[in-house]
Design a protein around this motif. Structure first.
Motif, PDB file in Angstrom:
ATOM      1  N   LEU A 103      26.724  35.764  34.225  1.00  0.00           N
ATOM      2  CA  LEU A 103      26.694  34.928  35.420  1.00  0.00           C
ATOM      3  C   LEU A 103      28.108  34.455  35.723  1.00  0.00           C
ATOM      4  O   LEU A 103      28.750  33.830  34.886  1.00  0.00           O
ATOM      5  N   ALA A 104      28.590  34.772  36.907  1.00  0.00           N
ATOM      6  CA  ALA A 104      29.912  34.328  37.336  1.00  0.00           C
ATOM      7  C   ALA A 104      29.723  33.451  38.560  1.00  0.00           C
ATOM      8  O   ALA A 104      28.946  33.769  39.455  1.00  0.00           O
ATOM      9  N   GLY A 105      30.412  32.352  38.574  1.00  0.00           N
ATOM     10  CA  GLY A 105      30.163  31.383  39.633  1.00  0.00           C
ATOM     11  C   GLY A 105      31.297  31.280  40.605  1.00  0.00           C
ATOM     12  O   GLY A 105      32.313  31.906  40.452  1.00  0.00           O
ATOM     13  N   PRO A 106      31.086  30.488  41.571  1.00  0.00           N
ATOM     14  CA  PRO A 106      29.864  29.750  41.839  1.00  0.00           C
ATOM     15  C   PRO A 106      28.781  30.661  42.411  1.00  0.00           C
ATOM     16  O   PRO A 106      29.073  31.603  43.136  1.00  0.00           O
TER      17      PRO A 106
ATOM     18  N   GLY B   6      31.347  32.115  32.746  1.00  0.00           N
ATOM     19  CA  GLY B   6      32.054  32.270  34.011  1.00  0.00           C
ATOM     20  C   GLY B   6      31.530  31.404  35.136  1.00  0.00           C
ATOM     21  O   GLY B   6      31.972  31.531  36.274  1.00  0.00           O
ATOM     22  N   LEU B   7      30.574  30.515  34.842  1.00  0.00           N
ATOM     23  CA  LEU B   7      30.011  29.672  35.904  1.00  0.00           C
ATOM     24  C   LEU B   7      30.914  28.523  36.315  1.00  0.00           C
ATOM     25  O   LEU B   7      30.705  27.920  37.353  1.00  0.00           O
ATOM     26  N   GLY B   8      31.904  28.228  35.513  1.00  0.00           N
ATOM     27  CA  GLY B   8      32.781  27.115  35.853  1.00  0.00           C
ATOM     28  C   GLY B   8      32.231  25.801  35.352  1.00  0.00           C
ATOM     29  O   GLY B   8      31.321  25.766  34.525  1.00  0.00           O
ATOM     30  N   PRO B   9      32.765  24.691  35.871  1.00  0.00           N
ATOM     31  CA  PRO B   9      32.308  23.379  35.391  1.00  0.00           C
ATOM     32  C   PRO B   9      30.838  23.150  35.730  1.00  0.00           C
ATOM     33  O   PRO B   9      30.384  23.496  36.823  1.00  0.00           O
ATOM     34  N   PRO B  10      30.081  22.599  34.774  1.00  0.00           N
ATOM     35  CA  PRO B  10      28.650  22.403  35.015  1.00  0.00           C
ATOM     36  C   PRO B  10      28.388  21.315  36.044  1.00  0.00           C
ATOM     37  O   PRO B  10      29.107  20.334  36.137  1.00  0.00           O
TER      38      PRO B  10
END
Length: 128
Positions: free
Chosen positions: A22-25, A56-60
């Motif tokens: 999973l890569a974000g956003p 890779g989703l970035g900050p939660p």
């Protein structure tokens, strides 16, 4: 498990869970497609588990929480579950805050005692 042979693809047995990166956003319109992908991976594999690489989703935030909750519901409806790989250090705390529990890769399952843990015995305790 997978074993690499010289000059060939690795041999993967049925107990190796598939990985969804999973890569974000991730946008709201992409969530339905990711849920369908989880269902397809569960149908194709025999492990009953999909590992979601969330590094890779970035900050939660609440968008990540919503995505993971929907993926878990899709997996449960398909007879499986998801496990999180490489979460941001704040993600488990946020999930706990909203009341969601996910299995994290590299951590023992809830019902299993941690490896290397021994029970202390006090002098004078009766033998069991």
């Amino acid at each position: 498990m997978s074993r690499a042979r010289r000059g060939r693809l690795p041999v993967v047995d049925a107990t190796t869970p598939p990985v969804l990166v999973l890569a974000g956003p991730v946008t709201r319109t992409e969530v339905a497609g990711l849920c369908e992908e989880v269902r397809a991976l569960l149908a194709a594999g025999g492990a009953g588990l999909v590992v979601c690489d969330v590094g890779g989703l970035g900050p939660p935030g609440l968008g990540v929480v919503d995505l993971l909750a929907r993926l878990e519901v899709a997996a449960r409806r398909a007879g499986g579950r998801i496990r999180l790989r490489d979460p941001d250090p704040a993600l488990p705390a946020l999930l706990d805050l909203v009341g969601l529990r996910f299995e994290l890769e590299g951590q023992p399952e809830q019902r299993e005692p941690a490896l290397g843990v021994e029970e202390a015995v006090e002098p004078g305790d009766p033998a069991l």
